[in-house]
Design a protein around this motif. Structure first.
Motif, PDB file in Angstrom:
ATOM      1  N   GLU A 186       0.788  -1.231   0.000  1.00 59.41           N
ATOM      2  CA  GLU A 186       0.000   0.000   0.000  1.00 59.41           C
ATOM      3  C   GLU A 186       0.822   1.283   0.000  1.00 59.41           C
ATOM      4  O   GLU A 186       0.334   2.321   0.468  1.00 59.41           O
ATOM      5  CB  GLU A 186      -0.902  -0.012   1.240  1.00 59.41           C
ATOM      6  CG  GLU A 186      -0.163   0.118   2.600  1.00 59.41           C
ATOM      7  CD  GLU A 186       0.134  -1.206   3.298  1.00 59.41           C
ATOM      8  OE1 GLU A 186       0.201  -2.234   2.608  1.00 59.41           O
ATOM      9  OE2 GLU A 186       0.309  -1.197   4.529  1.00 59.41           O
ATOM     10  N   HIS A 210      -8.241  -3.826  -0.592  1.00 57.29           N
ATOM     11  CA  HIS A 210      -7.406  -3.892   0.609  1.00 57.29           C
ATOM     12  C   HIS A 210      -6.338  -2.790   0.593  1.00 57.29           C
ATOM     13  O   HIS A 210      -6.219  -2.022   1.553  1.00 57.29           O
ATOM     14  CB  HIS A 210      -6.761  -5.274   0.696  1.00 57.29           C
ATOM     15  CG  HIS A 210      -5.882  -5.478   1.889  1.00 57.29           C
ATOM     16  ND1 HIS A 210      -6.320  -6.098   3.033  1.00 57.29           N
ATOM     17  CD2 HIS A 210      -4.593  -5.140   2.118  1.00 57.29           C
ATOM     18  CE1 HIS A 210      -5.339  -6.130   3.913  1.00 57.29           C
ATOM     19  NE2 HIS A 210      -4.267  -5.552   3.381  1.00 57.29           N
ATOM     20  N   HIS A 259      -6.071   0.717   2.927  1.00 64.44           N
ATOM     21  CA  HIS A 259      -4.908   1.036   3.764  1.00 64.44           C
ATOM     22  C   HIS A 259      -4.588   2.535   3.759  1.00 64.44           C
ATOM     23  O   HIS A 259      -3.924   3.018   4.669  1.00 64.44           O
ATOM     24  CB  HIS A 259      -3.665   0.298   3.261  1.00 64.44           C
ATOM     25  CG  HIS A 259      -3.411  -1.023   3.929  1.00 64.44           C
ATOM     26  ND1 HIS A 259      -3.533  -1.217   5.285  1.00 64.44           N
ATOM     27  CD2 HIS A 259      -2.982  -2.218   3.432  1.00 64.44           C
ATOM     28  CE1 HIS A 259      -3.204  -2.479   5.583  1.00 64.44           C
ATOM     29  NE2 HIS A 259      -2.884  -3.106   4.477  1.00 64.44           N
ATOM     30  N   GLU A 289      -3.562  -4.334   9.644  1.00 68.19           N
ATOM     31  CA  GLU A 289      -3.900  -5.476   8.781  1.00 68.19           C
ATOM     32  C   GLU A 289      -5.236  -6.122   9.147  1.00 68.19           C
ATOM     33  O   GLU A 289      -6.050  -6.411   8.285  1.00 68.19           O
ATOM     34  CB  GLU A 289      -2.765  -6.504   8.774  1.00 68.19           C
ATOM     35  CG  GLU A 289      -1.452  -5.986   8.147  1.00 68.19           C
ATOM     36  CD  GLU A 289      -1.607  -5.467   6.719  1.00 68.19           C
ATOM     37  OE1 GLU A 289      -2.648  -5.731   6.076  1.00 68.19           O
ATOM     38  OE2 GLU A 289      -0.681  -4.778   6.243  1.00 68.19           O
ATOM     39  N   TYR A 349      -3.496 -11.293  10.296  1.00 67.58           N
ATOM     40  CA  TYR A 349      -4.422 -10.796   9.272  1.00 67.58           C
ATOM     41  C   TYR A 349      -5.852 -11.308   9.506  1.00 67.58           C
ATOM     42  O   TYR A 349      -6.773 -10.545   9.724  1.00 67.58           O
ATOM     43  CB  TYR A 349      -3.963 -11.256   7.875  1.00 67.58           C
ATOM     44  CG  TYR A 349      -2.919 -10.365   7.238  1.00 67.58           C
ATOM     45  CD1 TYR A 349      -1.655 -10.213   7.806  1.00 67.58           C
ATOM     46  CD2 TYR A 349      -3.178  -9.688   6.047  1.00 67.58           C
ATOM     47  CE1 TYR A 349      -0.695  -9.407   7.210  1.00 67.58           C
ATOM     48  CE2 TYR A 349      -2.218  -8.885   5.445  1.00 67.58           C
ATOM     49  CZ  TYR A 349      -0.980  -8.750   6.023  1.00 67.58           C
ATOM     50  OH  TYR A 349      -0.033  -7.957   5.428  1.00 67.58           O
TER      51      TYR A 349
HETATM   52 ZN    ZN Z   1      -2.534  -5.141   4.278  1.00 66.06          ZN
END
Ligand code: ZN
Ligand code: ARG
Length: 876
Positions: free
Chosen positions: A266, A299, A303, A322, A383
């Motif tokens: 990210e 995702h 971020h 995460e 995660y």
């Molecule tokens: Zn991530």
């Protein structure tokens, strides 16, 4: 050496401005870094030395406020540069010049070469392989980056933020300066340089700003970016709608690279992606690939707030960004596709892989308290379980309460590097609740076991539910405190309707309630129930626990046809099939002949004959639990028996449901180029599940169906599904089809990955020989993580039958690869150990073989921290 959370200290120095100048070259890139720094008033240390971290760098020179420092003014170690005396009371500028070799960097961390493209991966601690720095996430700085390079080799020069200036230089060179207006830790730094083509689009934010969107790929892949671009726009509007969060720069760039250790990264304004999560065309990518691309694009986009605007104080807090971001991407995908299916897929992943991790030698809390190599902690626990913990907060606080907590979190901490506690504090403060006990989820490892017993009193018309939680010990945590567990509950009446839940001592009455288990054991009493209902517990899988509940097969069959909760309805079918398979495993182990339980056949017939709107969900209902999931349920894993029993059940379903399955196949088989809409995807899923069953019948007509589907498929979903059936059934055209597929796709790396993976996960007896042969295939490359995962990873982690061959050849094969990878790419090497870490779950003979291989790995010369940590903890 081990790093501990309890040793955290604020940084001694701050870096206000980071000015980077790169002169790019594949083999010798020169970096000049000017760091404007000062003492950190928050640090109590009274050391006038400045320690900057750096690895694999060739130092050229150091300056302090423009003066060249003689070598006695600083000390160089393999991991740091220590400048003895720096000003303590005013700002100062340190300028460092160093060189590095991207081409030699096969670890793919820091600045490296992927084909002819220079790119970076800095999270977690890769920036120190670019220049000397305070490489820790709580040091946030304003970055300005100038890239200088050959115009032909590197026509495209990218870094974070906005392009500020560019120009030409003699000797066919050019330069670009990028400026990122947001403070960031160095793990979010990125640069990319190479011969790239760009797909452009734009997005108008809720406040009316126009954002330029750019996806950079190799020319060959320009026709595979549409879906990624659309996904990005979907993610941007979803985050505005769901969280009120808007993008903050004028430009959002994504670059796809073929060599990447993980999924994607990210980096502020310049995401770098594994090609696997960008490139898609209906004929090259499956429906699942399409969904994963949208999920990962989402995702990384999410971020930007949960990770970049608010970042982590230290790497122990990784789940702060995460876990939260996975929760966000799961909800995004659920909204975009089917909530029911997405939840089941996520729980499947959690229960097969994360539960195993949490029950094994590497179990750790979602906020670990010690590590040797942080790269080893980008785990399913941090995660996936991390996302479950956030989901439980969402369940406990309700959607509005959760949103209030998020708003407060972003408002309080924008621009800061914070902790998991800060997140929970915001949730508490915004909702005026006490989450003290809930915080234990962050510090305790292991999967709780929930035991349920029920008692119905027909005179009193009450149902008592006693819930008991057991928190098994994990390495370093022998004893645990009870957790705060939200248990979504419904009571189903014999007619299939939900009863009102009237809980004794509460005046809330509702069809669905959330029981909050906080003690080790608690009894909940439901009142005014003239009929005994069937309890539907842990609906939507509302907590990451193992549920133990006595249920008759008939009760499961009832839930399978009546539970309005889509997760529990599917779960009932899985439990039913799991029970039947477990009994067959037992029969096999005791030399009894196999017979199918008619309850299962009846239940599956009912599913097959029902009319379903969500066809993807229907396909899941028709599917049997995976061998890996079944293994997870057994005290000592017997891979062969599981395989045989499951195959037997699949054959029986095929036999007894043959007419329905044939009908479903033909009804759902369309000649379609693979459009990405829910109906078409659902049709393909149902059809291919049916083909899978029917292929067990050894019927030449079905063989013709598969071959025809393989030959005429216009989309990868149908082509690979047919090929999979052909490869796994000793179809007469097996070799021809594999070869045809190879010749058709030899120039598409991501499709070739599928070709390797399919053969590595095959069940026929010659699979191991095939895997060894594929290792020598000209297209196999140990330096490409995607290729390693597709052959070595698939074989060891998704082919239990052959990997666990009794003679140990699978284990030896894996250990050999790990030892080779240890030098090339420690991160990938350590991930590959995965299958061996579970050695305690097998019989003694296999245990000895697996341990032997782990010991051999441990004796590797120059063992990396990554491999050492996982292998040694596995053996401990
Ligand atoms: Zn991530
Ligand atoms: N932050 C990235 C993501 O989850 C993952 C980067 C992991 N990198 C690593 N070297 N472990 O989106």
């Amino acid at each position: 050496q081990t790093i501990y959370l309890k040793d955290y200290k604020p940084p001694e120095y701050l870096i206000h401005d980071t000015d980077l100048n790169f002169t790019l070259d594949n083999e010798s890139t020169r970096v000049v870094a000017s760091l404007t720094m000062s003492r950190n008033p928050a640090s109590k240390a009274d050391d006038s030395a400045l320690t900057l971290l750096g690895e694999n760098l060739t130092l050229v020179g150091v300056q302090l406020n423009g003066d060249i420092l003689s070598t006695d003014r600083y000390l160089q170690t393999p991991e740091a540069l220590v400048i003895h005396d720096v000003p303590q009371h005013e700002k100062f500028v340190v300028t460092i010049e160093n060189t590095l070799n991207p081409k030699a960097n096969t670890a793919l961390e820091g600045l490296y070469l992927s084909k002819n493209m220079l790119c970076t991966q800095c999270e977690a601690e890769g920036f120190r392989k670019i220049t000397y720095y305070l490489d820790r996430p709580d040091v946030m700085s304003r970055f300005t980056t100038t890239l200088v390079g050959d115009k032909d080799k590197y026509p495209v020069l990218l870094s974070n933020g906005n392009k500020k200036a560019q120009g030409e230089l003699p000797d066919n060179k050019h330069w670009v300066t990028w400026e990122d207006p947001f403070n960031k830790p160095c793990y979010l730094f990125a640069l990319v340089a190479g011969q790239l083509e760009c797909v452009r689009d734009s997005f108008i934010t809720q406040s009316g700003r126009r954002i330029a969107l750019e996806i950079y790929v190799e020319a060959h892949d320009l026709d595979k970016c549409d879906h990624a671009m659309q996904s990005l726009k979907n993610a941007m509007s979803w985050d505005e709608k769901t969280y009120g969060l808007e993008y903050d720069l004028d430009l959002y760039m994504i670059v796809a690279v073929g060599h990447f250790n993980m999924g994607a990264m990210e980096n502020k304004g310049l995401n770098i992606f594994n090609t696997k999560f960008v490139l898609a065309r209906p004929d090259t990518a499956t429906d699942s690939d399409y969904e994963h691309i949208e999920g990962v694009i989402g995702h990384e986009y999410f971020h930007n707030w949960s990770g970049n605007r608010v970042t982590c104080r230290d790497w122990f807090q990784l789940s702060l960004k995460e876990g939260f971001t996975v929760f966000r991407d799961q909800e995004f995908t659920g909204d975009r596709t089917s909530k029911a299916v997405k939840r089941i897929e996520d729980v499947n992943a959690l229960r097969t892989r994360q539960f195993a991790e949490d029950a094994g030698p590497l179990a750790h809390p979602i906020r670990p308290d010690a590590y040797i190599e942080i790269n080893n902690f980008y785990t399913l626990t941090v995660y996936e379980k991390g996302a479950e913990v956030v989901r439980m907060l969402h369940t406990l606080l309700g959607p509005q309460g959760f949103r209030k907590g998020c708003d407060l979190y972003f408002q309080r901490h924008d621009g800061q590097a914070v902790t998991c506690d800060d997140f929970v504090n915001a949730m508490e403060a915004a909702n005026d609740v006490d989450l003290t006990q809930f915080r234990r989820w962050y510090s305790q490892a292991g999967t709780p076991v929930l035991t349920v017993s029920e008692h119905y009193d027909s005179d009193a018309q009450t149902l008592s539910l006693t819930l008991k939680q057991d928190n098994p010990p994990t390495p370093g945590q022998p004893r645990k405190e009870p957790l705060h567990i939200p248990i979504k509950t419904g009571l189903i009446l014999p007619d299939g309707n939900l009863a009102q839940c009237r809980l004794q001592g509460s005046d809330q009455v509702s069809h669905k309630i959330v029981l909050e288990l906080t003690d080790t054991e608690q009894t909940f009493v439901f009142e005014q129930l003239p009929q005994k209902p069937v309890i539907s517990l842990l609906r939507g899988f509302s907590a990451p626990v193992k549920l133990k509940m006595q249920r008759s097969l008939e009760e499961l069959a009832f839930l399978l046809s009546h539970d309005p909760d889509t997760f529990n309805r599917w779960e009932a079918g899985q439990l039913l099939a799991g029970r039947v398979i477990a009994e067959l495993v037992d029969d096999l182990q005791n030399g009894r002949s196999l017979e199918i339980n008619p309850v299962l056949i009846e239940a599956y017939l009912k599913i097959a004959q029902n009319c379903w709107l969500d066809l993807s969900y229907f396909a899941l209902l028709l599917s049997l639990p995976s061998e890996i999931y079944l293994a997870e349920q057994m005290p000592v894993i017997d891979v062969e028996a599981i395989h045989t029993a499951r195959e037997f059940v699949a054959c029986q379903i095929a036999k007894h449901l043959e007419d329905d399955l044939r009908g479903l196949y033909l009804d759902n088989h369309r000649d379609e180029s693979g459009c990405f809409d829910a109906k078409a995807i659902g049709r393909r899923r149902v059809k291919n599940v049916c083909l899978g069953y029917l292929s067990k019948l050894d019927d030449t007509e079905i063989q013709r169906w598969s071959l025809k589907q393989f030959d005429t498929a216009k989309n990868m979903t149908d082509q690979i599904a047919a090929l999979s059936v052909i490869v796994n059934t000793q179809h007469p055209a097996r070799a021809t089809c594999l070869d045809a597929f190879y010749r058709q796709w030899r120039d598409e790396a991501l499709v070739l990955d599928k070709w390797f993976a399919l053969q590595a996960t095959a069940s026929p007896p010659d699979t191991f020989d095939a895997v060894e042969r594929l290792l020598k295939h000209p297209d196999f490359d140990l330096k490409n993580p995607n290729r390693v995962r597709s052959l070595v990873g698939s074989f060891s982690q998704a082919n239990p039958l052959h990997f666990h061959a009794a003679n140990g050849q699978g284990y030896r094969f894996l250990a050999d690869r790990i030892i080779e990878l240890n030098t090339l790419n420690p991160q990938v090497a350590s991930r590959m150990i995965g299958a061996l870490t579970q050695w305690r779950r097998y019989d003694e003979a296999r245990q000895a073989l697996m341990k032997g291989e782990l010991e051999r790995i441990m004796s590797t010369e120059a063992i990396s921290k990554d491999v050492y940590e996982v292998a040694s903890k596995s053996l401990a």
